[in-house]
Design a protein around this motif. Structure first.
Motif, PDB file in Angstrom:
ATOM      1  N   THR A   1       0.796  -1.228   0.000  1.00 26.02           N
ATOM      2  CA  THR A   1       0.000   0.000   0.000  1.00 26.02           C
ATOM      3  C   THR A   1       0.834   1.287   0.000  1.00 26.02           C
ATOM      4  N   ASN A   2       2.144   1.173   0.156  1.00 27.46           N
ATOM      5  CA  ASN A   2       3.003   2.373   0.191  1.00 27.46           C
ATOM      6  C   ASN A   2       4.230   2.185  -0.700  1.00 27.46           C
ATOM      7  N   PRO A   3       4.040   2.159  -2.007  1.00 32.98           N
ATOM      8  CA  PRO A   3       5.160   1.838  -2.904  1.00 32.98           C
ATOM      9  C   PRO A   3       6.360   2.769  -2.764  1.00 32.98           C
ATOM     10  N   GLU A   4       6.123   4.056  -2.759  1.00 32.98           N
ATOM     11  CA  GLU A   4       7.268   4.968  -2.788  1.00 32.98           C
ATOM     12  C   GLU A   4       8.117   4.864  -1.534  1.00 32.98           C
ATOM     13  N   GLU A   5       7.456   4.803  -0.376  1.00 24.25           N
ATOM     14  CA  GLU A   5       8.250   4.695   0.853  1.00 24.25           C
ATOM     15  C   GLU A   5       8.938   3.335   0.949  1.00 24.25           C
ATOM     16  N   THR A   6       8.264   2.308   0.436  1.00 28.52           N
ATOM     17  CA  THR A   6       8.887   0.976   0.428  1.00 28.52           C
ATOM     18  C   THR A   6      10.146   0.982  -0.436  1.00 28.52           C
ATOM     19  N   VAL A   7      10.056   1.604  -1.616  1.00 24.05           N
ATOM     20  CA  VAL A   7      11.232   1.688  -2.497  1.00 24.05           C
ATOM     21  C   VAL A   7      12.369   2.396  -1.763  1.00 24.05           C
ATOM     22  N   ARG A   8      12.027   3.462  -1.060  1.00 27.73           N
ATOM     23  CA  ARG A   8      13.054   4.206  -0.326  1.00 27.73           C
ATOM     24  C   ARG A   8      13.706   3.310   0.739  1.00 27.73           C
ATOM     25  N   ILE A   9      12.884   2.576   1.463  1.00 34.33           N
ATOM     26  CA  ILE A   9      13.429   1.715   2.541  1.00 34.33           C
ATOM     27  C   ILE A   9      14.287   0.595   1.950  1.00 34.33           C
ATOM     28  N   TYR A  10      13.776  -0.063   0.901  1.00 38.04           N
ATOM     29  CA  TYR A  10      14.531  -1.158   0.266  1.00 38.04           C
ATOM     30  C   TYR A  10      15.884  -0.640  -0.246  1.00 38.04           C
ATOM     31  N   THR A  11      15.822   0.519  -0.918  1.00 36.75           N
ATOM     32  CA  THR A  11      17.031   1.071  -1.542  1.00 36.75           C
ATOM     33  C   THR A  11      18.067   1.404  -0.486  1.00 36.75           C
ATOM     34  N   LYS A  12      17.620   2.085   0.559  1.00 39.40           N
ATOM     35  CA  LYS A  12      18.537   2.502   1.623  1.00 39.40           C
ATOM     36  C   LYS A  12      19.134   1.274   2.337  1.00 39.40           C
ATOM     37  N   SER A  13      18.317   0.300   2.572  1.00 39.52           N
ATOM     38  CA  SER A  13      18.753  -0.841   3.380  1.00 39.52           C
ATOM     39  C   SER A  13      19.631  -1.815   2.603  1.00 39.52           C
ATOM     40  N   LEU A  14      19.314  -2.010   1.343  1.00 38.43           N
ATOM     41  CA  LEU A  14      20.023  -3.035   0.577  1.00 38.43           C
ATOM     42  C   LEU A  14      21.097  -2.462  -0.337  1.00 38.43           C
ATOM     43  N   LYS A  15      21.209  -1.125  -0.364  1.00 35.47           N
ATOM     44  CA  LYS A  15      22.247  -0.452  -1.180  1.00 35.47           C
ATOM     45  C   LYS A  15      22.163  -0.887  -2.642  1.00 35.47           C
ATOM     46  N   ILE A  16      20.951  -1.015  -3.126  1.00 35.44           N
ATOM     47  CA  ILE A  16      20.738  -1.378  -4.527  1.00 35.44           C
ATOM     48  C   ILE A  16      20.121  -0.171  -5.231  1.00 35.44           C
ATOM     49  N   ASP A  17      20.481   0.025  -6.479  1.00 38.19           N
ATOM     50  CA  ASP A  17      20.007   1.146  -7.291  1.00 38.19           C
ATOM     51  C   ASP A  17      18.482   1.319  -7.165  1.00 38.19           C
TER      52      ASP A  17
END
Lengths: 342, 273
Positions: free
Chosen positions: A245-261
């Motif tokens: 339900t929160n795509p943009e914030e999820t992308v931010r969390i995934y990106t920050k945590s996993l250091k993936i583009d």
């Protein structure tokens, strides 16, 4: 005033530390793939602590290192693919699957000039082809399972070239020593971005909702403290709802945590939806996976894998979350999905 | 039989075999020697080929070969720490493991094979031959810091296997004949894979699983990860048919991860983000 604020913040911090110190702890190992991001959502949104469990995350560079740490009881939970825990269980290690982290995710990649000959939805396009793969990777096991289901004798009709790593698969495709190769996230996205290769098909097209990375725990620990593991899964179930339900914030969390583009994370997670982060244990999928490993001839002896799958803890966790949110559509969908796949 | 008793029995033979130290690698670099014991048996040929063809050196190891006339004294030396690894008969080695000796099997070796017309039909005979095959063992309590040496040792044995497989049958037979100093060399099947499933078959054939043992007792003594790491190391170089075949038969945990450059957390310090 500054001193008052500082004292207040300090006291709040001390309180949170004290609360965390009293919570049961779980040491959780994982490998850095985009679909493993539910851990970070649950961590960042405070779901673990709200559910009453203090989770410490440990990232591993390979599944074998991670599963060895789990076996040595340096971890309480591990997410290291499906193959690694199955291999260890079949050799007598007492692990139990009790949740999931990723469904789907594997892709068949080729050079742009070879894309046309692999077009279409029929697996017969791979007959006579040479396919590079990492042996016993999820892509290897599931692709062979899909071919068998489609009535294709892959031992006769397809040449598989076993390579040591995803990087070696990409190199083999680029050099033309194989016609196509099987890769997993984020490798196929990186291969597209950095090497100009193209995804010909996602395995989901041939084999819907297949199991990828599963969550396992040492059986004795799981049985001794089921309530803590239930709380852990309840937090992941809530993280799944957030992810849906929160795509943009999820992308931010995934990106920050996993250091993936960030572009790769967004594309794989929400645009192409090549894999799904889902905590369901997917019991039927695990048993299918084991069957495919056996059919491929990798393990000479059968093993009662079903004894090492616990779906009750997940069901209890899901029930506890639904009880608090009886009308939530995401949780209801999770319940339907659970009933179908376990 | 307690260790002291074993030690008293083994001591004279240990002294004898230490006098038989042979096959010292040419080595110019100062450093610690890795002491590799081997049974005077054609199935130990991978160890000796690795020494004579410079494969240990290729892996950065200075290896001193120590010959033993029987597996019992070799295993006693391994337990006593007078050798760092040893190539001995698998049946006896598994028997010692079942009795609680802390050995781990890191590689396979040569197994005698009978090519007679009835050989494949006689399961007892096959089982007996399998038990007389060679495996390479290390003490389980070897410090983790030396894992690199053990991987190097295994990689050298894989290289030796490749050397033998790349020779024509006539040349290979001559190589083995030379190593056995003219004695008749039986048919030997070489395979450097420790192969848990083969070990399990021998283990079960010998009836070694005790009800009190944990289910993964044997798996804890077959260190396939070392073989897989050694194979991975060699696969970085050019692929050849021998390596490809070994790779194809190995059952290794796939190296699934990661493509990113993110910080890896260790068990000394987890992430609390």
């Amino acid at each position: 005033m500054k001193r008052i604020i500082a004292a207040f913040l300090l006291s709040m911090f001390m309180m949170s530390v004290a609360v965390a110190a009293n919570l049961p702890k779980l040491r959780v190992g994982y490998v850095p793939e985009p679909a493993h991001g539910l851990y970070f959502v649950a961590k960042e949104k405070g779901y673990f602590k709200e559910e009453g469990v203090d989770v410490e995350l440990f990232q591993f560079g390979s599944a074998s290192e991670g599963i060895a740490a789990l076996k040595a009881e340096k971890l309480d939970v591990g997410t290291f693919g499906t193959t690694a825990p199955l291999l260890f269980i079949s050799k007598g290690s007492d692990f139990t699957f009790f949740g999931g982290m990723m469904i789907g995710g594997q892709a068949i990649v080729t050079r742009p000039d070879r894309l046309a000959e692999l077009a279409g939805k029929n697996l017969k396009v791979y007959k006579g082809k040479k396919i590079g793969l990492v042996k016993l990777s999820t892509g290897d096991v599931i692709f062979k399972g899909a071919l068998k289901k489609a009535g294709i004798d892959w031992k006769k009709d397809i040449t598989f070239v076993e390579l040591g790593s995803a990087t070696a698969v990409v190199e083999a495709i680029k050099k033309g020593s194989v016609d196509a190769g099987l890769l997993w996230p984020p490798h196929f996205s990186l291969a597209e971005k950095n090497s100009g290769l193209k995804v010909a098909h996602y395995l989901e097209e041939y084999y819907p909702k297949y199991t990828c990375c599963r969550i396992v725990a040492p059986t004795a620990k799981l049985n001794a403290d089921k309530d803590t593991y239930r709380r852990f899964l309840a937090a992941l179930i809530r993280a799944y709802r957030f992810y849906k339900t929160n795509p943009e914030e999820t992308v931010r969390i995934y990106t920050k945590s996993l250091k993936i583009d960030e572009g790769i994370v967004r594309n794989e997670t929400y645009v192409k939806k090549v894999s799904e982060s889902n905590p369901d244990p997917l019991r039927k999928g695990i048993l299918d996976f084991w069957q495919h490993i056996r059919e491929a001839g990798y393990i000479p002896q059968d093993y009662p894998i079903d004894k090492h799958i616990n779906t009750d803890i997940y069901k209890q966790a899901l029930d506890s979350v639904i009880k608090k949110n009886p009308k939530d559509k995401v949780y209801q969908q999770m319940l339907s999905f659970y009933k179908k796949n376990n | 039989m307690n260790f002291g008793h074993v030690h008293r029995i083994a001591a004279p033979s240990l002294m004898a075999v230490l006098l038989l130290v042979s096959g010292v690698m040419p080595c110019h670099a100062a450093g610690k020697f890795f002491r590799l014991g081997y049974l005077d048996h054609p199935g130990s040929a991978l160890c000796r080929v690795a020494a004579t063809h410079g494969h240990f050196r290729e892996e950065g190891l200075q290896v001193k070969l120590v010959k033993f006339q029987d597996t019992a004294s070799g295993l006693a030396a391994l337990e006593a720490g007078s050798i760092d690894a040893g190539a001995f008969m698998v049946g006896e080695a598994l028997g010692q493991i079942a009795k609680g000796k802390g050995f781990r099997i890191i590689a396979g070796g040569g197994t005698p094979t009978d090519t007679g017309p009835l050989a494949s039909l006689d399961e007892n005979h096959q089982g007996e031959q399998e038990r007389r095959g060679i495996v390479v063992l290390v003490p389980a309590n070897r410090p983790v810091a030396e894992k690199g040496s053990i991987i190097g040792l295994t990689a050298a044995l894989i290289r030796a296997h490749r050397t033998l497989q790349q020779q024509s049958p006539v040349v290979r037979q001559a190589t083995l004949q030379k190593l056995s100093q003219g004695a008749t060399v039986p048919n030997i099947h070489f395979d450097p894979n420790p192969d848990y499933w083969r070990m399990l078959r021998i283990w079960q054939g010998l009836g070694l699983q005790d009800a009190a043992m944990p289910g993964d007792f044997l798996a804890n003594h077959v260190y396939e990860e070392i073989y897989c790491d050694a194979l991975d190391r060699l696969l970085i170089g050019p692929m050849d048919p021998v390596l490809q075949e070994l790779f194809s038969k190995a059952v290794c945990t796939p190296n699934c991860c990661p493509a990113n450059s993110g910080r890896l957390f260790t068990l000394q310090g987890g992430s609390t983000q």
